[in-house]
Design a protein around this motif. Structure first.
Motif, PDB file in Angstrom:
ATOM      1  N   ILE A 114       0.847  -1.182   0.000  1.00 20.06           N
ATOM      2  CA  ILE A 114       0.000   0.000   0.000  1.00 20.06           C
ATOM      3  C   ILE A 114       0.887   1.237   0.000  1.00 20.06           C
ATOM      4  CG2 ILE A 114      -1.643   1.356   1.357  1.00 20.06           C
ATOM      5  CD1 ILE A 114      -2.890  -1.273   2.267  1.00 20.06           C
ATOM      6  N   THR A 115       0.536   2.177  -0.861  1.00 19.34           N
ATOM      7  CA  THR A 115       1.181   3.480  -0.911  1.00 19.34           C
ATOM      8  C   THR A 115       0.128   4.521  -0.580  1.00 19.34           C
ATOM      9  OG1 THR A 115       2.772   2.796  -2.599  1.00 19.34           O
ATOM     10  CG2 THR A 115       2.361   5.154  -2.401  1.00 19.34           C
ATOM     11  N   LEU A 116       0.467   5.441   0.304  1.00 19.64           N
ATOM     12  CA  LEU A 116      -0.435   6.530   0.680  1.00 19.64           C
ATOM     13  C   LEU A 116       0.060   7.822   0.049  1.00 19.64           C
ATOM     14  CD1 LEU A 116      -0.788   5.826   4.517  1.00 19.64           C
ATOM     15  CD2 LEU A 116      -2.235   4.978   2.659  1.00 19.64           C
ATOM     16  N   VAL A 117      -0.867   8.647  -0.425  1.00 19.57           N
ATOM     17  CA  VAL A 117      -0.532   9.961  -0.971  1.00 19.57           C
ATOM     18  C   VAL A 117      -1.234  11.006  -0.113  1.00 19.57           C
ATOM     19  CG1 VAL A 117      -0.628  11.490  -2.971  1.00 19.57           C
ATOM     20  CG2 VAL A 117      -0.251   9.034  -3.300  1.00 19.57           C
ATOM     21  N   LEU A 118      -0.435  11.837   0.532  1.00 24.26           N
ATOM     22  CA  LEU A 118      -0.929  12.873   1.440  1.00 24.26           C
ATOM     23  C   LEU A 118      -0.667  14.253   0.858  1.00 24.26           C
ATOM     24  CD1 LEU A 118       0.671  11.596   4.783  1.00 24.26           C
ATOM     25  CD2 LEU A 118      -1.530  10.942   3.796  1.00 24.26           C
ATOM     26  N   GLY A 119      -1.432  15.207   1.324  1.00 26.06           N
ATOM     27  CA  GLY A 119      -1.230  16.595   0.931  1.00 26.06           C
ATOM     28  C   GLY A 119      -2.468  17.382   1.258  1.00 26.06           C
ATOM     29  N   GLY A 120      -2.337  18.674   1.222  1.00 30.74           N
ATOM     30  CA  GLY A 120      -3.467  19.533   1.523  1.00 30.74           C
ATOM     31  C   GLY A 120      -4.529  19.455   0.440  1.00 30.74           C
ATOM     32  N   GLY A 175       0.038  -3.324  -6.331  1.00 33.43           N
ATOM     33  CA  GLY A 175      -0.204  -2.659  -5.060  1.00 33.43           C
ATOM     34  C   GLY A 175      -1.433  -1.779  -5.136  1.00 33.43           C
ATOM     35  N   ILE A 176      -1.707  -1.118  -4.029  1.00 30.17           N
ATOM     36  CA  ILE A 176      -2.851  -0.220  -3.936  1.00 30.17           C
ATOM     37  C   ILE A 176      -2.351   1.147  -3.518  1.00 30.17           C
ATOM     38  CG2 ILE A 176      -5.032   0.258  -2.753  1.00 30.17           C
ATOM     39  CD1 ILE A 176      -5.286  -2.794  -2.329  1.00 30.17           C
ATOM     40  N   LEU A 177      -2.799   2.152  -4.239  1.00 28.49           N
ATOM     41  CA  LEU A 177      -2.436   3.526  -3.943  1.00 28.49           C
ATOM     42  C   LEU A 177      -3.672   4.232  -3.402  1.00 28.49           C
ATOM     43  CD1 LEU A 177      -0.178   5.761  -5.993  1.00 28.49           C
ATOM     44  CD2 LEU A 177      -2.361   6.659  -5.256  1.00 28.49           C
ATOM     45  N   LEU A 178      -3.572   4.758  -2.180  1.00 26.74           N
ATOM     46  CA  LEU A 178      -4.673   5.490  -1.546  1.00 26.74           C
ATOM     47  C   LEU A 178      -4.340   6.966  -1.525  1.00 26.74           C
ATOM     48  CD1 LEU A 178      -5.330   3.346   1.659  1.00 26.74           C
ATOM     49  CD2 LEU A 178      -6.546   3.230  -0.503  1.00 26.74           C
ATOM     50  N   ASP A 179      -5.212   7.780  -2.083  1.00 32.79           N
ATOM     51  CA  ASP A 179      -4.935   9.214  -2.002  1.00 32.79           C
ATOM     52  C   ASP A 179      -5.919   9.904  -1.081  1.00 32.79           C
ATOM     53  OD1 ASP A 179      -6.750  11.248  -3.435  1.00 32.79           O
ATOM     54  OD2 ASP A 179      -6.534   9.783  -5.042  1.00 32.79           O
ATOM     55  N   GLY A 180      -5.399  10.877  -0.340  1.00 28.58           N
ATOM     56  CA  GLY A 180      -6.222  11.656   0.571  1.00 28.58           C
ATOM     57  C   GLY A 180      -6.419  11.042   1.937  1.00 28.58           C
ATOM     58  N   ALA A 220       2.396  21.989  -0.135  1.00 31.23           N
ATOM     59  CA  ALA A 220       2.112  23.206  -0.892  1.00 31.23           C
ATOM     60  C   ALA A 220       1.682  24.304   0.072  1.00 31.23           C
ATOM     61  CB  ALA A 220       1.007  22.950  -1.918  1.00 31.23           C
ATOM     62  N   PRO A 221       2.071  25.546  -0.216  1.00 29.47           N
ATOM     63  CA  PRO A 221       1.687  26.653   0.678  1.00 29.47           C
ATOM     64  C   PRO A 221       0.190  26.924   0.625  1.00 29.47           C
ATOM     65  CG  PRO A 221       2.919  27.467  -1.233  1.00 29.47           C
ATOM     66  CD  PRO A 221       2.914  25.976  -1.321  1.00 29.47           C
ATOM     67  N   PRO A 222      -0.374  27.423   1.741  1.00 24.48           N
ATOM     68  CA  PRO A 222      -1.814  27.668   1.814  1.00 24.48           C
ATOM     69  C   PRO A 222      -2.345  28.575   0.698  1.00 24.48           C
ATOM     70  CG  PRO A 222      -0.817  27.939   3.972  1.00 24.48           C
ATOM     71  CD  PRO A 222       0.302  27.733   3.004  1.00 24.48           C
ATOM     72  N   GLU A 223      -1.561  29.571   0.287  1.00 26.04           N
ATOM     73  CA  GLU A 223      -2.026  30.483  -0.769  1.00 26.04           C
ATOM     74  C   GLU A 223      -2.262  29.724  -2.067  1.00 26.04           C
ATOM     75  OE1 GLU A 223       1.683  31.083   0.201  1.00 26.04           O
ATOM     76  OE2 GLU A 223       0.557  31.311   2.058  1.00 26.04           O
ATOM     77  N   MET A 224      -1.380  28.775  -2.375  1.00 18.14           N
ATOM     78  CA  MET A 224      -1.520  27.975  -3.587  1.00 18.14           C
ATOM     79  C   MET A 224      -2.749  27.070  -3.478  1.00 18.14           C
ATOM     80  SD  MET A 224       1.067  25.159  -5.251  1.00 18.14           S
ATOM     81  CE  MET A 224       2.267  26.368  -5.792  1.00 18.14           C
ATOM     82  N   LEU A 225      -2.917  26.437  -2.327  1.00 21.57           N
ATOM     83  CA  LEU A 225      -4.063  25.561  -2.132  1.00 21.57           C
ATOM     84  C   LEU A 225      -5.372  26.342  -2.247  1.00 21.57           C
ATOM     85  CD1 LEU A 225      -2.751  23.439   0.876  1.00 21.57           C
ATOM     86  CD2 LEU A 225      -2.714  22.845  -1.555  1.00 21.57           C
ATOM     87  N   ARG A 226      -5.414  27.515  -1.626  1.00 21.17           N
ATOM     88  CA  ARG A 226      -6.612  28.360  -1.657  1.00 21.17           C
ATOM     89  C   ARG A 226      -6.958  28.720  -3.104  1.00 21.17           C
ATOM     90  NH1 ARG A 226      -4.723  31.433   1.942  1.00 21.17           N
ATOM     91  NH2 ARG A 226      -5.760  30.530   3.747  1.00 21.17           N
ATOM     92  N   ALA A 227      -5.958  29.116  -3.882  1.00 17.28           N
ATOM     93  CA  ALA A 227      -6.190  29.491  -5.280  1.00 17.28           C
ATOM     94  C   ALA A 227      -6.673  28.305  -6.104  1.00 17.28           C
ATOM     95  CB  ALA A 227      -4.906  30.075  -5.883  1.00 17.28           C
ATOM     96  N   ARG A 228      -6.050  27.141  -5.912  1.00 19.13           N
ATOM     97  CA  ARG A 228      -6.449  25.953  -6.673  1.00 19.13           C
ATOM     98  C   ARG A 228      -7.871  25.522  -6.323  1.00 19.13           C
ATOM     99  NH1 ARG A 228      -1.251  21.856  -6.566  1.00 19.13           N
ATOM    100  NH2 ARG A 228       0.055  23.012  -8.022  1.00 19.13           N
ATOM    101  N   LEU A 229      -8.194  25.526  -5.029  1.00 20.67           N
ATOM    102  CA  LEU A 229      -9.537  25.120  -4.608  1.00 20.67           C
ATOM    103  C   LEU A 229     -10.600  26.079  -5.141  1.00 20.67           C
ATOM    104  CD1 LEU A 229      -8.807  24.068  -0.928  1.00 20.67           C
ATOM    105  CD2 LEU A 229      -9.397  22.552  -2.818  1.00 20.67           C
ATOM    106  N   GLY A 230     -10.291  27.366  -5.118  1.00 23.25           N
ATOM    107  CA  GLY A 230     -11.244  28.357  -5.614  1.00 23.25           C
ATOM    108  C   GLY A 230     -11.469  28.243  -7.114  1.00 23.25           C
ATOM    109  N   ALA A 231     -10.475  27.743  -7.827  1.00 22.57           N
ATOM    110  CA  ALA A 231     -10.559  27.662  -9.290  1.00 22.57           C
ATOM    111  C   ALA A 231     -11.188  26.375  -9.801  1.00 22.57           C
ATOM    112  CB  ALA A 231      -9.154  27.816  -9.889  1.00 22.57           C
ATOM    113  N   ARG A 232     -11.295  25.334  -8.969  1.00 23.60           N
ATOM    114  CA  ARG A 232     -11.736  24.057  -9.518  1.00 23.60           C
ATOM    115  C   ARG A 232     -13.250  23.922  -9.649  1.00 23.60           C
ATOM    116  NH1 ARG A 232      -9.884  19.487  -5.112  1.00 23.60           N
ATOM    117  NH2 ARG A 232     -11.434  19.955  -3.521  1.00 23.60           N
TER     118      ARG A 232
END
Length: 166
Positions: free
Chosen positions: A1-7, A83-88, A114-126
């Protein structure tokens, strides 16, 4: 199992899809599994929807139970590939520990930092319906509070790999 983490908005889903394809792994998205529960119209789906719509984390036993069932289904069907890859997942230290008890320890953990400003911009744009300003801020707050202990847990366990977004 591989885990993928991030904001939220760090690219976990996009990169996990690519990694799973490239390395012949089954891919499970925690967010997608929870959205499927919501779409199912069950009582559990309704509980999950109420939490997600406010930017809250779904209780650990529910998330781990949903993931455990999905992992078992993949293994039972012979679709684990290489294998299994779990994201989030996991989003909290308690989830990490509970997952290891119920499913097992990951071989590798990838962390997209990733910095919060980048995450905020990406979330607002999706443009997803649950990405309101209030929900985005709550998700970023929870990420800032919970993620450091999860990252440190896997760093100490010797399975953490990371990348810094710019």
């Amino acid at each position: 199992i591989t885990l993928v983490l991030g904001g939220p908005g760090s690219g976990k889903g996009t990169q996990s899809t690519r990694l799973a394809t490239e390395f012949g792994m089954a891919h499970l998205s925690t967010g997608e599994l929870l959205r499927q529960q919501v779409a199912s119209g069950t009582e559990l789906g309704g509980q999950i929807e109420g939490l997600i719509s406010r930017g809250r984390l779904v209780p650990d036993p529910i998330v781990v139970g949903v993931l455990q069932a999905a992992v078992k289904d993949i293994v039972r069907a012979g679709n684990a590939g290489k294998g299994i890859l779990l994201d989030g997942f996991p989003r909290t230290l308690a989830q990490a520990k509970l997952f290891e008890e119920c499913v097992g320890a990951p071989r590798t953990v990838v962390f997209f930092d990733a910095p919060p400003e980048m995450l905020r911009a990406r979330l607002g744009a999706r443009g997803r319906g649950d990405d309101t300003e209030a929900v985005i801020e709550e998700r970023l707050r929870l990420h800032a509070v919970e993620t450091p202990s999860v990252v440190e847990f896997y760093r100490q366990g010797g399975v953490l790999a990371g990348t810094r977004a710019t």
